[in-house]
Write an enzyme that holds these catalytic residues in place. Structure first.
Site, short mmCIF file in Angstrom:
data_model
loop_
_atom_site.label_atom_id
_atom_site.label_comp_id
_atom_site.label_asym_id
_atom_site.label_seq_id
_atom_site.Cartn_x
_atom_site.Cartn_y
_atom_site.Cartn_z
N ASP A 145 0.68 -1.43 -0.40
CA ASP A 145 -0.07 0.29 -0.19
C ASP A 145 1.23 1.06 -0.05
O ASP A 145 2.60 0.74 0.44
CB ASP A 145 -1.37 0.03 1.30
N ASP B 271 -0.27 5.80 0.84
CA ASP B 271 -0.90 6.33 1.77
C ASP B 271 -0.18 5.34 2.99
O ASP B 271 -0.77 4.40 3.79
CB ASP B 271 -1.57 7.28 1.77
#
Length: 304
Positions: free
Chosen positions: A57, A59
């Site tokens: 991922d 962010d």
């Protein structure tokens, strides 16, 4: 789609959109990898595994804060939109930092804002600007600890992919700058190289991320039970649950609880301790929350 028959029409529609978004993102990711990379047989060290890969991922896992906010700052600097729009981006970033995870409503607002801004612009233009924005706002916000984890996979001869709700063009810039294999991201529709202001499927978020990873794994011949995935958000539990080696990185409260229940590995780079230590707040983490709180309060007062 026959397997979805037991679902309500609304659930079937949402699932179909997730599958569409995931497949579109996987296709875009594979197309973005240069032929010399995708076709060449890499040299694997002893611990390498041709059927393993790592999915990260973006962010708050690889990068501090929301990549879409930093992208918005760069577009504002280049007169793509007005001050009131920047305030909206700032509010979304403040919320992200306060909550420590993605919020569906704020993500919807961010998505709609981004689509309205890029509509009518050429894809090549945004790709070029993305390179500049990375240097201006993003490079210094990469978590060194997560970057080291990604490099360990690369050093073992494995492919490493970003998986994010951010626009795939921006995700690909970040992946390339970090030396990663490629990126799965939200795919915005374009016709003749110009953005239409619509998406292909839906944002690559939650279940859509899992669909993208599943589609890419099938295309790449990967064994998901031998793959690893990394995220900070409970929204990514579907993706983390797909692989044999899930990691919770800078986890939000729900993901931390879930990870501990299932004995998943945790890493928290928001502390001043070693990467393996979790749960002890440090000055840096407190400072980030304080800054986000101040920004949120200031914006709230201005809106009154």
């Amino acid at each position: 789609m026959a397997a979805l028959g037991w679902l309500t029409p609304r659930r079937r529609s949402a699932t179909a959109r997730s599958v569409l978004a995931g497949e579109a993102s996987a296709e875009a990711a594979r197309k973005s990898v240069p032929d010399s990379v995708s076709d060449a047989e890499p040299e694997f060290p002893v611990l390498g595994d041709v059927q393993a890969a790592a999915f990260f991922d973006l962010d708050n896992t690889v990068m501090q804060g929301a990549s879409l906010f930093h992208f918005g700052r760069g577009l504002y600097k280049r007169k793509f939109f007005e001050t009131r729009d920047l305030a909206r981006f700032a509010w979304q970033q403040a919320w992200f930092r306060l909550a420590g995870s993605e919020d569906p409503e704020h993500m919807q607002e961010a998505r709609d804002s981004a689509l309205s801004i890029v509509k009518g612009h050429r894809v090549a233009e945004l790709q070029s600007i993305g390179e500049e924005i990375y240097d201006e706002y993003m490079a210094e916000r990469i978590w060194p600890g997560t970057r080291a984890l990604a490099q360990a996979h690369l050093d073992a001869g494995q492919k490493v992919w970003l998986v994010t709700a951010a626009p795939v063009e921006i995700a690909q810039v970040i992946a390339r700058r970090l030396g990663l294999t490629g990126a799965l991201g939200t795919v915005a529709e374009s016709v003749d190289g110009v953005y239409t202001g619509k998406l292909v499927g839906e944002p690559l978020h939650g279940p859509a991320k899992a669909e993208a990873v599943r589609a890419l794994a099938a295309a790449e011949g990967l064994d998901l039970s031998r793959c690893a995935a990394y995220s900070d958000s409970h929204n990514d539990i579907p993706m983390l649950s797909l692989v044999g080696h899930p990691y919770a990185i800078n986890p939000d409260t729900k993901l931390r609880k879930h990870a501990r229940q299932l004995d998943w590995r945790l890493r928290d780079y928001r502390t001043g301790r070693k990467a393996a230590k979790v749960g002890i707040p440090a000055a840096a983490g407190v400072g980030a929350v304080a800054g986000g709180t101040a920004a949120a309060i200031a914006l709230h007062k201005r809106r009154r």
